[in-house]
Design a protein around this motif. Sequence first.
Motif, PDB file in Angstrom:
ATOM      1  N   ALA A  20      -9.051  -6.841   7.942  1.00 29.09           N
ATOM      2  CA  ALA A  20      -8.133  -6.820   6.797  1.00 29.09           C
ATOM      3  C   ALA A  20      -8.894  -6.916   5.475  1.00 29.09           C
ATOM      4  CB  ALA A  20      -7.138  -7.976   6.912  1.00 29.09           C
ATOM      5  N   GLN A  24      -8.579  -4.083   2.653  1.00 31.29           N
ATOM      6  CA  GLN A  24      -8.123  -4.457   1.317  1.00 31.29           C
ATOM      7  C   GLN A  24      -9.073  -3.939   0.242  1.00 31.29           C
ATOM      8  OE1 GLN A  24      -7.060  -8.572   1.088  1.00 31.29           O
ATOM      9  NE2 GLN A  24      -6.967  -8.598  -1.147  1.00 31.29           N
ATOM     10  N   ALA A  27      -8.419  -0.256  -0.150  1.00 32.18           N
ATOM     11  CA  ALA A  27      -7.229   0.023  -0.955  1.00 32.18           C
ATOM     12  C   ALA A  27      -7.525  -0.140  -2.440  1.00 32.18           C
ATOM     13  CB  ALA A  27      -6.095  -0.906  -0.534  1.00 32.18           C
ATOM     14  N   ALA A  28      -8.299  -1.175  -2.794  1.00 28.21           N
ATOM     15  CA  ALA A  28      -8.668  -1.364  -4.195  1.00 28.21           C
ATOM     16  C   ALA A  28      -9.530  -0.205  -4.703  1.00 28.21           C
ATOM     17  CB  ALA A  28      -9.404  -2.689  -4.367  1.00 28.21           C
ATOM     18  N   LEU A  89      -5.916  -6.849  -5.691  1.00 31.77           N
ATOM     19  CA  LEU A  89      -6.466  -6.798  -4.340  1.00 31.77           C
ATOM     20  C   LEU A  89      -7.948  -7.129  -4.307  1.00 31.77           C
ATOM     21  CD1 LEU A  89      -4.679  -3.578  -3.002  1.00 31.77           C
ATOM     22  CD2 LEU A  89      -4.074  -5.965  -2.574  1.00 31.77           C
ATOM     23  N   THR A  92      -8.452 -11.085  -4.754  1.00 31.55           N
ATOM     24  CA  THR A  92      -7.999 -11.909  -3.626  1.00 31.55           C
ATOM     25  C   THR A  92      -8.702 -11.574  -2.318  1.00 31.55           C
ATOM     26  OG1 THR A  92      -6.197 -10.330  -3.238  1.00 31.55           O
ATOM     27  CG2 THR A  92      -5.717 -12.237  -4.639  1.00 31.55           C
ATOM     28  N   ALA A  93      -9.561 -10.566  -2.291  1.00 28.57           N
ATOM     29  CA  ALA A  93     -10.188 -10.169  -1.025  1.00 28.57           C
ATOM     30  C   ALA A  93     -11.123 -11.244  -0.496  1.00 28.57           C
ATOM     31  CB  ALA A  93     -10.937  -8.848  -1.210  1.00 28.57           C
ATOM     32  N   ARG A 104      -3.714 -15.150   0.713  1.00 23.57           N
ATOM     33  CA  ARG A 104      -2.946 -14.320   1.660  1.00 23.57           C
ATOM     34  C   ARG A 104      -1.529 -14.103   1.163  1.00 23.57           C
ATOM     35  NH1 ARG A 104      -0.738 -15.621   7.660  1.00 23.57           N
ATOM     36  NH2 ARG A 104       0.032 -17.422   6.539  1.00 23.57           N
ATOM     37  N   VAL A 107      -1.527 -11.442  -1.436  1.00 24.50           N
ATOM     38  CA  VAL A 107      -1.614 -10.106  -0.836  1.00 24.50           C
ATOM     39  C   VAL A 107      -0.238  -9.647  -0.351  1.00 24.50           C
ATOM     40  CG1 VAL A 107      -2.607  -8.786   1.069  1.00 24.50           C
ATOM     41  CG2 VAL A 107      -4.036 -10.370  -0.204  1.00 24.50           C
ATOM     42  N   ALA A 111       1.865  -6.299  -1.661  1.00 22.02           N
ATOM     43  CA  ALA A 111       2.446  -5.280  -0.779  1.00 22.02           C
ATOM     44  C   ALA A 111       3.947  -5.134  -1.018  1.00 22.02           C
ATOM     45  CB  ALA A 111       2.170  -5.644   0.673  1.00 22.02           C
ATOM     46  N   SER A 187      -2.228  -1.020   2.721  1.00 19.28           N
ATOM     47  CA  SER A 187      -1.558  -2.286   2.421  1.00 19.28           C
ATOM     48  C   SER A 187      -0.709  -2.757   3.594  1.00 19.28           C
ATOM     49  CB  SER A 187      -0.697  -2.134   1.164  1.00 19.28           C
ATOM     50  OG  SER A 187      -1.482  -1.787   0.040  1.00 19.28           O
ATOM     51  N   VAL A 190      -3.047  -4.154   6.215  1.00 17.17           N
ATOM     52  CA  VAL A 190      -3.574  -5.475   5.833  1.00 17.17           C
ATOM     53  C   VAL A 190      -2.532  -6.556   6.078  1.00 17.17           C
ATOM     54  CG1 VAL A 190      -4.312  -6.869   3.875  1.00 17.17           C
ATOM     55  CG2 VAL A 190      -5.259  -4.595   4.195  1.00 17.17           C
TER      56      VAL A 190
END
Length: 268
Positions: A20, A24, A27-28, A89, A92-93, A104, A107, A111, A187, A190
């Motif tokens: 995840a 993530q 996605a960023a 994202l 917070t990764a 979490r 995140v 989403a 997303s 994740v």
Amino acid sequence: MTVEVVRPARPARPAQVTVAFWLQLAAAAVLLTVVGMVVAYAVHYDAEISRAAGMVPGVDPREVDTERTGNLFSALFVGVPALILALWLGITALPVLRGSNVARIFVFVAAAGQLLLITLQMCGGLLMLPLLATADWDSDVVVDDGASWDSPESSQFQSILWDRVEDFSDLAFLGGALGLFLVVTLSVAVVLLLALPPAHRYFVPRAAAPVPPAWPAYPGPYFICPDPSAHVAPAPAHVVPAPQTPQDQPTATEPPAPVVQTPQPPQE
């Protein structure tokens, strides 16, 4: 009375959290790519507006300003949310990888915001259907030669501008749609990985068994004997009978022994 607080032990990081984390970050990265495409398109479109305005003599300045304003608004409408979500994202990764439950939750909120934004856009598109159905397509403002306005200058400006940016606009729209699809897919993946039971136990570890309270040493706030074993009756030990002396032994009543008389020889 004192109670010892024991923090729950965090289990080892499961593979779902690691996967995840990388999804993530992907996605960023896709969102940052979309932001770059939006900026490039806005710059290219603004330059084409200037070229088209220079090619049309006597163009209306208000029409040029309208195109520039629409270009800027479109870039901000798409680029700013994508940039905010990419930063969200990306920040917070790393906490998610370290087991932060707050990260979490952030995140999950991101989403949910994506799904809400897509839903609003779809609803907005559906609201435009009645307007398209009731539009007067027989108006004389649309002709076959590409003129879409009453004045010749404005129609020529629009025609030249659209001919110059049509191919680039189609490519930018296709790239934006593909980027949006990838971001939503990543997303959702994740969120599903972080919601699995192994990942949930990693972010919310179970508490250990409570430790019984330790009694304070004497003297304390309560009158407690420092040696509680003094109030406990000792366990009965195995009793071994002592050997009896002859005096302690009971005398048995036996019959007297018979007296045997031996004959004596006669005296002379």
